[in-house]
Design an enzyme around this catalytic site. Sequence first.
Site, short mmCIF file in Angstrom:
data_model
loop_
_atom_site.label_atom_id
_atom_site.label_comp_id
_atom_site.label_asym_id
_atom_site.label_seq_id
_atom_site.Cartn_x
_atom_site.Cartn_y
_atom_site.Cartn_z
CB SER A 1 -0.87 0.01 1.27
OG SER A 1 -1.49 1.26 1.48
CE1 TYR A 18 -4.44 -2.14 4.73
CE2 TYR A 18 -3.31 -0.04 4.43
CZ TYR A 18 -3.93 -1.16 3.90
OH TYR A 18 -4.01 -1.30 2.53
#
Length: 259
Positions: free
Chosen positions: A141, A154
């Site tokens: 990401s 995350y």
Amino acid sequence: MKLEGQVALVTGAGSGIGRAIALAFAHEGALLGVADVDTAGAQETVRQIESAGGQALALDMDVTDEGKVTDATDRLAERFGRLDVLVANAGIQIVHPVEDFPADEFRRVVDIHLTGAFLCTKAAVRHMYAAGRGSLIYMGSVHSHEASPLKSAYVAAKHGVLGLARVMAKEGADHGVRANVICPGFVKTPLVEKQIPEQARDLGISEEEVVRNVMLGRTVDGEFTTLDDVAQTAVFLAGFGSNALTGQSINVSHGWSMK
């Protein structure tokens, strides 16, 4: 076709980015293992692949369960006779300020993203090393490089995925195995759509402000990354022919992150 005859395992392929990658791989001639804890979603992805003339096997896989990961990976290699590509894509998102983040939810996010990527790698490289070839593709990401409020689990997990890929680039080199990370910006999947009201609540702003300022404010054009943007990047990495491209992260983010 760019991936003619290659066998690819894609986790989290019952929906969203994983499904888009599986469909793109099949379009380029790959044979697919469609893995997901959502078996109905995996079967639907297989149906779409087969209806377009491709071949695929639905695999019930909880990526945090080593036994299930190993069994499913071995089933795929037995069915098609090889394993060339792993796309470790399975993931979830839970957002809270650190002081309110339940420890079990933090562990769940890290386990699915990072431990899951590790277990899938461990199962896949046994087949790849024996064949002397392979491509490990991890779904990172922009948060593999950047931090955002509310996303401690995350961000930590995605930084860890980047580290795992770099280790595998070094360990895999002698076996003809490459390892790279795709780092998308915000892709409007159910995972992201779920975040919009959650972040609006936790940040005390409107949902429109979350999209405009938090999610897309750092892009060069105010646009979401698309499923096809990510899928075509995966096709490129799977089909790349040498170790010239290994240990790298590719940001597919409309300029959200530039590394």
